[in-house]
Design an enzyme around this catalytic site. Structure first.
Site, PDB file in Angstrom:
ATOM      1  N   ASP A 100       0.866  -1.177   0.000  1.00 53.64           N
ATOM      2  CA  ASP A 100       0.000   0.000   0.000  1.00 53.64           C
ATOM      3  C   ASP A 100       0.901   1.225   0.000  1.00 53.64           C
ATOM      4  OD1 ASP A 100      -1.662   2.134   0.530  1.00 53.64           O
ATOM      5  OD2 ASP A 100      -2.809   1.126   2.093  1.00 53.64           O
ATOM      6  N   ALA A 101       0.956   1.920  -1.123  1.00 46.83           N
ATOM      7  CA  ALA A 101       1.896   3.034  -1.298  1.00 46.83           C
ATOM      8  C   ALA A 101       1.564   4.248  -0.444  1.00 46.83           C
ATOM      9  CB  ALA A 101       1.947   3.444  -2.764  1.00 46.83           C
ATOM     10  N   TYR A 197      -8.552  16.584  -7.128  1.00 43.94           N
ATOM     11  CA  TYR A 197      -7.649  15.915  -8.069  1.00 43.94           C
ATOM     12  C   TYR A 197      -6.758  16.937  -8.747  1.00 43.94           C
ATOM     13  CZ  TYR A 197      -5.924  13.001 -11.877  1.00 43.94           C
ATOM     14  OH  TYR A 197      -5.114  12.321 -12.747  1.00 43.94           O
TER      15      TYR A 197
END
Length: 305
Positions: A100-101, A197
């Site tokens: 999980d980055a 975003y």
């Protein structure tokens, strides 16, 4: 003398909050560059002798980059939260780490694995991206923060955790290692219904420049550059399109009409391919870009022109 390719056991490391575990899967591991050329055709060997780590590499741009770098002779380590990343590793004769980055401890564990198994990195590609679309006032604080955790924090953690390995790579080759951060044209072009975003990918571009300056000012032989993809034909784009269409980003009409509106948004009237982005990443990872540092390149068919 030719060395034949051996079908042996490839190690896939799974990192979680509970620690590191190993599973074995059948794969082709390449014993040297010559055997690799026969099984997975090399091109010009622009990355021969280099070791690369690519995040979010189970599909799309990440997987295409892994393939492109393997063709250019690199030893490639692919990471993703999806276990299917092992399939990419098997295809290219690379190595896979499932992690999980967004978690710093998992990055640290991955760096330790690479240090023990290979001993260095020459290339780091930070490629994680995530988005949901809605007017900004409809986002919860948690959704807003999640964009920055996924899109910006992952690049920060990757660069920070892998820095010692990149320094080892630079020292070994007496040349610069390379960080390539994948942002988006959303960093410079404001898409409706995507405030977090847009902002989080703009942060990636800014971070990439900051990394370049900090590394150079402190005498570290590591370059940092940024690639900004436009509309690339991937499963992620389709998911983005479905959400954007709901908010009228591409006007009114059937799904087919709206998809055509997306395609025609580019002056070239076409979508990009993951390989288009991979080519730019390979350039920044290669010695051809030795004087490129703190640079951004937009690969978008002229969308932002």
């Amino acid at each position: 003398m030719d060395i034949a390719i051996s079908s042996i056991q490839a190690t896939v490391f799974y990192i979680s909050t509970n620690g590191i575990s190993e599973t074995q899967s059948d794969a082709l591991l390449f014993l040297n560059a010559r055997s690799r050329e026969r099984a997975y055709k090399m091109t010009s060997g622009r990355l021969e002798g280099k070791v690369a780590l690519i995040s979010a590499a189970a599909q799309g741009i990440g997987a295409a980059t892994a393939e492109a770098m393997a063709r250019e002779g690199a030893t490639v380590v692919v990471t993703d939260i999806q276990g299917s990343v092992s399939e990419v590793a098997e295809k290219i004769g690379g190595r896979a780490i499932v992690l999980d980055a967004t978690e710093e401890d998992q990055w640290i564990s991955a760096a330790k694995i690479i240090d023990q198994e290979i001993g260095r990195l020459d290339i780091l590609v930070n490629n994680v991206g995530w988005a949901i679309q809605k007017p900004f006032w409809e986002y919860s604080v948690e959704e807003f923060q999640r964009h920055f955790i996924m899109n910006s924090q992952t690049a920060f953690l990757g660069a920070k955790s892998c820095l010692p390995l990149l320094e080892k790579g630079a020292e070994r080759r007496s040349d610069y290692s390379s960080i390539v951060n994948v942002a988006s044209i959303a960093a410079v072009l404001t898409f409706p219904a995507e405030l977090p975003y847009n902002a989080s990918k703009a942060a990636v571009a800014s971070m990439s420049r900051s990394m370049a300056v900090d590394l150079a000012k402190n005498g570290k032989k590591i370059r940092s550059n940024c690639v900004m993809p436009g509309a690339i034909d991937t499963a992620i784009l389709e998911n983005w399109f479905e959400q954007a269409a709901e908010h009228g980003v591409f006007g009114e009409g059937t799904r087919e009409q709206l998809w055509q509106n997306l395609v025609e948004s580019s002056p070239m009237k076409m979508l990009g391919k993951p390989s288009d982005i991979a080519s730019a990443i390979v350039y920044f990872a290669s010695d051809e870009s030795r004087y490129a540092n703190g640079t951004e390149v937009r690969i978008d068919g002229g969308w932002t022109a």
